[in-house]
Design a protein around this motif. Sequence first.
Motif, PDB file in Angstrom:
ATOM      1  N   GLY A 141       0.799  -1.216   0.000  1.00 39.09           N
ATOM      2  CA  GLY A 141       0.000   0.000   0.000  1.00 39.09           C
ATOM      3  C   GLY A 141       0.831   1.264   0.000  1.00 39.09           C
ATOM      4  N   VAL A 142       0.285   2.282  -0.652  1.00 39.87           N
ATOM      5  CA  VAL A 142       0.889   3.609  -0.652  1.00 39.87           C
ATOM      6  C   VAL A 142       0.427   4.313   0.618  1.00 39.87           C
ATOM      7  CG1 VAL A 142       1.081   5.812  -1.867  1.00 39.87           C
ATOM      8  CG2 VAL A 142       0.879   3.679  -3.179  1.00 39.87           C
ATOM      9  N   LYS A 143       1.396   4.770   1.409  1.00 39.65           N
ATOM     10  CA  LYS A 143       1.071   5.436   2.675  1.00 39.65           C
ATOM     11  C   LYS A 143       0.938   6.942   2.479  1.00 39.65           C
ATOM     12  CE  LYS A 143       3.415   2.069   5.594  1.00 39.65           C
ATOM     13  NZ  LYS A 143       4.485   1.849   6.583  1.00 39.65           N
ATOM     14  N   LYS A 144       0.239   7.568   3.389  1.00 38.51           N
ATOM     15  CA  LYS A 144       0.123   9.025   3.372  1.00 38.51           C
ATOM     16  C   LYS A 144       1.528   9.619   3.463  1.00 38.51           C
ATOM     17  CE  LYS A 144      -4.384   9.048   5.540  1.00 38.51           C
ATOM     18  NZ  LYS A 144      -5.116   9.225   6.774  1.00 38.51           N
ATOM     19  N   GLY A 145       1.775  10.656   2.668  1.00 36.44           N
ATOM     20  CA  GLY A 145       3.054  11.352   2.732  1.00 36.44           C
ATOM     21  C   GLY A 145       4.145  10.767   1.854  1.00 36.44           C
ATOM     22  N   GLU A 146       3.837   9.737   1.074  1.00 37.24           N
ATOM     23  CA  GLU A 146       4.855   9.191   0.173  1.00 37.24           C
ATOM     24  C   GLU A 146       4.320   9.115  -1.250  1.00 37.24           C
ATOM     25  OE1 GLU A 146       6.156   5.234   1.357  1.00 37.24           O
ATOM     26  OE2 GLU A 146       4.165   4.415   1.136  1.00 37.24           O
ATOM     27  N   THR A 147       5.244   9.115  -2.210  1.00 36.56           N
ATOM     28  CA  THR A 147       4.861   8.970  -3.607  1.00 36.56           C
ATOM     29  C   THR A 147       4.691   7.484  -3.922  1.00 36.56           C
ATOM     30  OG1 THR A 147       7.120   8.733  -4.429  1.00 36.56           O
ATOM     31  CG2 THR A 147       6.254  11.006  -4.207  1.00 36.56           C
ATOM     32  N   VAL A 148       4.118   7.210  -5.083  1.00 36.24           N
ATOM     33  CA  VAL A 148       3.970   5.822  -5.518  1.00 36.24           C
ATOM     34  C   VAL A 148       5.354   5.184  -5.671  1.00 36.24           C
ATOM     35  CG1 VAL A 148       3.199   4.359  -7.435  1.00 36.24           C
ATOM     36  CG2 VAL A 148       1.726   6.176  -6.585  1.00 36.24           C
ATOM     37  N   GLY A 149       6.303   5.923  -6.237  1.00 37.66           N
ATOM     38  CA  GLY A 149       7.665   5.391  -6.392  1.00 37.66           C
ATOM     39  C   GLY A 149       8.320   5.084  -5.063  1.00 37.66           C
ATOM     40  N   GLN A 150       8.145   5.965  -4.095  1.00 35.57           N
ATOM     41  CA  GLN A 150       8.694   5.719  -2.755  1.00 35.57           C
ATOM     42  C   GLN A 150       8.048   4.494  -2.132  1.00 35.57           C
ATOM     43  OE1 GLN A 150       7.740   9.573  -1.141  1.00 35.57           O
ATOM     44  NE2 GLN A 150       9.837  10.353  -1.412  1.00 35.57           N
ATOM     45  N   ALA A 151       6.746   4.342  -2.329  1.00 32.80           N
ATOM     46  CA  ALA A 151       6.040   3.177  -1.772  1.00 32.80           C
ATOM     47  C   ALA A 151       6.568   1.889  -2.385  1.00 32.80           C
ATOM     48  CB  ALA A 151       4.541   3.304  -2.005  1.00 32.80           C
ATOM     49  N   GLY A 152       6.734   1.856  -3.711  1.00 33.98           N
ATOM     50  CA  GLY A 152       7.248   0.654  -4.369  1.00 33.98           C
ATOM     51  C   GLY A 152       8.640   0.291  -3.872  1.00 33.98           C
ATOM     52  N   ALA A 153       9.516   1.292  -3.771  1.00 34.83           N
ATOM     53  CA  ALA A 153      10.885   1.045  -3.298  1.00 34.83           C
ATOM     54  C   ALA A 153      10.881   0.589  -1.839  1.00 34.83           C
ATOM     55  CB  ALA A 153      11.730   2.305  -3.474  1.00 34.83           C
ATOM     56  N   ARG A 154      10.046   1.227  -1.007  1.00 33.89           N
ATOM     57  CA  ARG A 154       9.967   0.848   0.407  1.00 33.89           C
ATOM     58  C   ARG A 154       9.473  -0.583   0.561  1.00 33.89           C
ATOM     59  NH1 ARG A 154       5.659   0.395   3.085  1.00 33.89           N
ATOM     60  NH2 ARG A 154       4.431   1.862   1.836  1.00 33.89           N
ATOM     61  N   GLU A 155       8.384  -0.913  -0.146  1.00 34.62           N
ATOM     62  CA  GLU A 155       7.840  -2.265  -0.046  1.00 34.62           C
ATOM     63  C   GLU A 155       8.849  -3.310  -0.509  1.00 34.62           C
ATOM     64  OE1 GLU A 155       5.171  -3.607   1.281  1.00 34.62           O
ATOM     65  OE2 GLU A 155       4.230  -1.735   1.894  1.00 34.62           O
ATOM     66  N   CYS A 156       9.555  -3.023  -1.585  1.00 30.83           N
ATOM     67  CA  CYS A 156      10.557  -3.980  -2.067  1.00 30.83           C
ATOM     68  C   CYS A 156      11.620  -4.210  -0.997  1.00 30.83           C
ATOM     69  CB  CYS A 156      11.194  -3.473  -3.368  1.00 30.83           C
ATOM     70  SG  CYS A 156      12.293  -4.697  -4.120  1.00 30.83           S
ATOM     71  N   HIS A 157      12.099  -3.125  -0.380  1.00 34.87           N
ATOM     72  CA  HIS A 157      13.112  -3.282   0.661  1.00 34.87           C
ATOM     73  C   HIS A 157      12.556  -4.037   1.867  1.00 34.87           C
ATOM     74  CE1 HIS A 157      15.640  -2.025   4.120  1.00 34.87           C
ATOM     75  NE2 HIS A 157      16.550  -2.476   3.284  1.00 34.87           N
ATOM     76  N   GLU A 158      11.335  -3.682   2.295  1.00 36.83           N
ATOM     77  CA  GLU A 158      10.746  -4.358   3.451  1.00 36.83           C
ATOM     78  C   GLU A 158      10.556  -5.849   3.199  1.00 36.83           C
ATOM     79  OE1 GLU A 158       8.087  -0.577   5.082  1.00 36.83           O
ATOM     80  OE2 GLU A 158       7.057  -2.375   4.390  1.00 36.83           O
ATOM     81  N   GLU A 159      10.099  -6.207   2.009  1.00 37.94           N
ATOM     82  CA  GLU A 159       9.764  -7.599   1.721  1.00 37.94           C
ATOM     83  C   GLU A 159      10.962  -8.446   1.317  1.00 37.94           C
ATOM     84  OE1 GLU A 159       5.190  -6.630   0.287  1.00 37.94           O
ATOM     85  OE2 GLU A 159       6.628  -7.286  -1.204  1.00 37.94           O
ATOM     86  N   THR A 160      11.952  -7.836   0.658  1.00 35.45           N
ATOM     87  CA  THR A 160      13.053  -8.630   0.096  1.00 35.45           C
ATOM     88  C   THR A 160      14.436  -8.294   0.627  1.00 35.45           C
ATOM     89  OG1 THR A 160      13.584  -7.162  -1.767  1.00 35.45           O
ATOM     90  CG2 THR A 160      11.766  -8.751  -2.085  1.00 35.45           C
ATOM     91  N   GLY A 161      14.604  -7.115   1.235  1.00 31.73           N
ATOM     92  CA  GLY A 161      15.922  -6.670   1.678  1.00 31.73           C
ATOM     93  C   GLY A 161      16.692  -5.899   0.605  1.00 31.73           C
ATOM     94  N   LEU A 162      16.152  -5.812  -0.601  1.00 34.27           N
ATOM     95  CA  LEU A 162      16.840  -5.135  -1.706  1.00 34.27           C
ATOM     96  C   LEU A 162      16.371  -3.688  -1.851  1.00 34.27           C
ATOM     97  CD1 LEU A 162      16.690  -8.013  -4.332  1.00 34.27           C
ATOM     98  CD2 LEU A 162      18.680  -7.282  -2.982  1.00 34.27           C
ATOM     99  N   HIS A 163      17.321  -2.817  -2.146  1.00 33.96           N
ATOM    100  CA  HIS A 163      17.024  -1.418  -2.454  1.00 33.96           C
ATOM    101  C   HIS A 163      16.900  -1.305  -3.966  1.00 33.96           C
ATOM    102  CE1 HIS A 163      17.862   0.052   1.592  1.00 33.96           C
ATOM    103  NE2 HIS A 163      18.916  -0.744   1.604  1.00 33.96           N
ATOM    104  N   VAL A 164      15.847  -0.629  -4.422  1.00 36.25           N
ATOM    105  CA  VAL A 164      15.644  -0.463  -5.856  1.00 36.25           C
ATOM    106  C   VAL A 164      15.460   1.005  -6.202  1.00 36.25           C
ATOM    107  CG1 VAL A 164      14.655  -2.768  -6.223  1.00 36.25           C
ATOM    108  CG2 VAL A 164      13.132  -0.834  -5.730  1.00 36.25           C
ATOM    109  N   GLU A 165      15.698   1.287  -7.474  1.00 36.65           N
ATOM    110  CA  GLU A 165      15.463   2.601  -8.048  1.00 36.65           C
ATOM    111  C   GLU A 165      14.406   2.429  -9.136  1.00 36.65           C
ATOM    112  OE1 GLU A 165      18.543   5.752  -9.640  1.00 36.65           O
ATOM    113  OE2 GLU A 165      18.426   4.040 -11.012  1.00 36.65           O
ATOM    114  N   VAL A 166      13.378   3.249  -9.098  1.00 35.38           N
ATOM    115  CA  VAL A 166      12.317   3.179 -10.100  1.00 35.38           C
ATOM    116  C   VAL A 166      12.852   3.739 -11.416  1.00 35.38           C
ATOM    117  CG1 VAL A 166      10.032   4.048 -10.733  1.00 35.38           C
ATOM    118  CG2 VAL A 166      10.483   3.290  -8.389  1.00 35.38           C
ATOM    119  N   THR A 167      12.583   2.988 -12.508  1.00 32.93           N
ATOM    120  CA  THR A 167      13.082   3.383 -13.824  1.00 32.93           C
ATOM    121  C   THR A 167      11.981   3.600 -14.856  1.00 32.93           C
ATOM    122  OG1 THR A 167      13.358   1.078 -14.502  1.00 32.93           O
ATOM    123  CG2 THR A 167      15.263   2.158 -13.450  1.00 32.93           C
ATOM    124  N   GLY A 168      10.747   3.230 -14.528  1.00 37.83           N
ATOM    125  CA  GLY A 168       9.668   3.383 -15.497  1.00 37.83           C
ATOM    126  C   GLY A 168       8.365   2.830 -14.974  1.00 37.83           C
TER     127      GLY A 168
END
Length: 166
Positions: free
Chosen positions: A56-83
């Motif tokens: 889920g996208v939380k209040k105060g964050e962008t969709v890109g921030q939410a995707g990167a946060r969820e990926c790190h929380e679930e997998t341990g990997l840091h990602v950069e959104v590219t598209g």
Amino acid sequence: MAMARGTRRIDHWQDPNAPKPTSRKTSASVFVLDDEGRLLMLRRVDNDLWTIPTGGVKKGETVGQAGARECHEETGLHVEVTGLVGVFSTPEHVIVYMHGDKVDEVRQPINICLRARVVGGEVRPDPSEAAEVRWVPPSELGDYPIHPALRMRIEHGLAGDEPYVS
């Protein structure tokens, strides 16, 4: 999205008998390929199905921030959104969240699926969300139990076409 211990999830797809939604929430997912063309996948603890990192996208964050946060929380990997893979909002997908025998929520999701690349971290699944994390060759995806709504996101990501909108 972190779920309370004991919470389970039931996904309905194109089911005329699915319960009526009580909420509509936005989530972000990330479609991540490694240098060998394998897809980052995780097995959910709440329904035992394979998926790409999503939450889920939380209040105060962008969709890109939410995707990167969820990926790190679930997998341990840091990602950069590219598209963008696409926006998936079909009413044919309904999710029931239950705690024990009680229905907590019936959600009609809106998912924004982003393309991303790994920029750091190491695979370390969060046991409250991911039973395991794997890099899966696209040729082997048929061997994995994946919900049709998620499979649709994956197929559009692999096709690499213009962003999908439903």
